[in-house]
Enzyme design. Structure first.
Site, PDB file in Angstrom:
ATOM      1  N   ARG A  59       0.949  -1.044   0.314  1.00 45.20           N
ATOM      2  CA  ARG A  59      -0.125   0.336   0.251  1.00 45.20           C
ATOM      3  C   ARG A  59       1.050   1.200  -0.570  1.00 45.20           C
ATOM      4  NH1 ARG A  59      -1.770  -3.498   4.046  1.00 45.20           N
ATOM      5  NH2 ARG A  59      -4.408  -4.260   3.349  1.00 45.20           N
ATOM      6  N   LYS A  84      -3.823  -2.159   8.436  1.00 46.76           N
ATOM      7  CA  LYS A  84      -5.083  -2.049   8.445  1.00 46.76           C
ATOM      8  C   LYS A  84      -4.873  -3.319   8.798  1.00 46.76           C
ATOM      9  CE  LYS A  84      -6.732   0.585   4.188  1.00 46.76           C
ATOM     10  NZ  LYS A  84      -7.738   0.538   3.279  1.00 46.76           N
ATOM     11  N   HIS A 152      -2.463   1.834  -5.710  1.00 44.66           N
ATOM     12  CA  HIS A 152      -2.889   0.653  -5.113  1.00 44.66           C
ATOM     13  C   HIS A 152      -3.165  -0.070  -6.518  1.00 44.66           C
ATOM     14  CE1 HIS A 152      -4.943  -1.072  -1.827  1.00 44.66           C
ATOM     15  NE2 HIS A 152      -5.868  -1.540  -2.087  1.00 44.66           N
ATOM     16  N   ARG A 155      -0.599  -2.441  -6.395  1.00 45.60           N
ATOM     17  CA  ARG A 155      -0.608  -3.360  -5.574  1.00 45.60           C
ATOM     18  C   ARG A 155      -1.930  -4.847  -6.118  1.00 45.60           C
ATOM     19  NH1 ARG A 155      -0.973  -5.385  -0.012  1.00 45.60           N
ATOM     20  NH2 ARG A 155      -2.902  -5.314   0.630  1.00 45.60           N
ATOM     21  N   HIS A 178      -3.044  -9.863   3.604  1.00 45.62           N
ATOM     22  CA  HIS A 178      -4.382 -10.313   3.944  1.00 45.62           C
ATOM     23  C   HIS A 178      -5.600 -10.520   5.433  1.00 45.62           C
ATOM     24  CE1 HIS A 178      -6.125  -9.037  -0.781  1.00 45.62           C
ATOM     25  NE2 HIS A 178      -5.633  -8.359   0.048  1.00 45.62           N
ATOM     26  N   TYR A 187      -8.201 -11.919  -7.207  1.00 45.98           N
ATOM     27  CA  TYR A 187      -7.274 -12.999  -8.032  1.00 45.98           C
ATOM     28  C   TYR A 187      -7.461 -13.583  -9.057  1.00 45.98           C
ATOM     29  CZ  TYR A 187      -5.648  -8.490  -5.367  1.00 45.98           C
ATOM     30  OH  TYR A 187      -5.449  -7.292  -4.824  1.00 45.98           O
TER      31      TYR A 187
END
Length: 200
Positions: A59, A84, A152, A155, A178, A187
């Site tokens: 990020r 995050k 982003h 990413r 994640h 993805y």
């Protein structure tokens, strides 16, 4: 007559991904962006920055906060602290990344910044996300992309590239940090490579 529910065929290498208003870059576009740093005012920094954001799915805030001690060139690894509430991980560094890092560290040393932030501005301060956006905007124009890329997109390009190389959802989830696998499914869900071993 247009058939209801029919989709326009996706371009090769982007099966099942939306084209209009997309929020990712193709591998070819990433290559053009990185090549566009050549001859720029801060070539070594910008090349290293874009390459690491793409390869490690940073990020923009994670890239801007990267510290010198997180980049272990002797061990050839990168210690990534995810934001995050993401999982922090350690990634291997490849040859072209080590070369880009060495070039930037040489330039950085000449600047003599006082802090420990890996990427710094011309004012020797931690790189700000707005500067990263400006770098990508300029490189997008130089690369003649039909849009202005944002961080982003790199990413997301990382996630799709990993899926294209056959990485499974769990591995991509760990690589990108994640916590929720639903964020990773985009993805791999539309990637036909995951079905290649079936019916053999």
């Amino acid at each position: 007559m247009k058939m209801p529910g029919r989709r326009k065929p996706a371009r090769k290498g982007n099966t099942g991904r939306r084209e209009a208003g997309r929020d990712y870059l193709t591998g070819l576009e990433v290559g053009k962006l990185i090549a566009a740093t050549r001859g720029s005012r801060n070539e070594a920094r910008d090349r290293c920055l874009l390459l690491l954001i793409f390869r490690h799915g940073f990020r923009v805030s994670e890239a801007c906060r990267l510290k010198l001690e997180q980049v272990d060139t002797k061990g050839r690894v990168l210690h990534i602290v995810r934001l995050k509430h993401g999982f922090s991980t350690t990634h291997p560094l490849r040859g072209d990344e080590l070369k880009a890092i060495a070039a930037w560290l040489k330039q950085r040393a000449r600047m003599k910044p006082t802090g420990k932030t890996f990427f710094v501005s011309e004012q020797r301060k931690p790189l700000h996300r707005s500067t990263v956006n400006l770098i990508l905007d300029k490189c997008s124009k130089t690369a003649a992309l039909p849009f202005s890329a944002h961080p982003h997109m790199l990413r997301h390009a990382c996630g799709f590239a990993l899926a294209d190389h056959g990485a499974d959802t769990r591995l991509i989830q760990d690589y990108l940090g994640h916590r929720n696998i639903q964020h990773t499914l985009r993805y791999t869900a539309a990637n036909p490579a995951r079905f290649e071993k079936l019916w053999r």
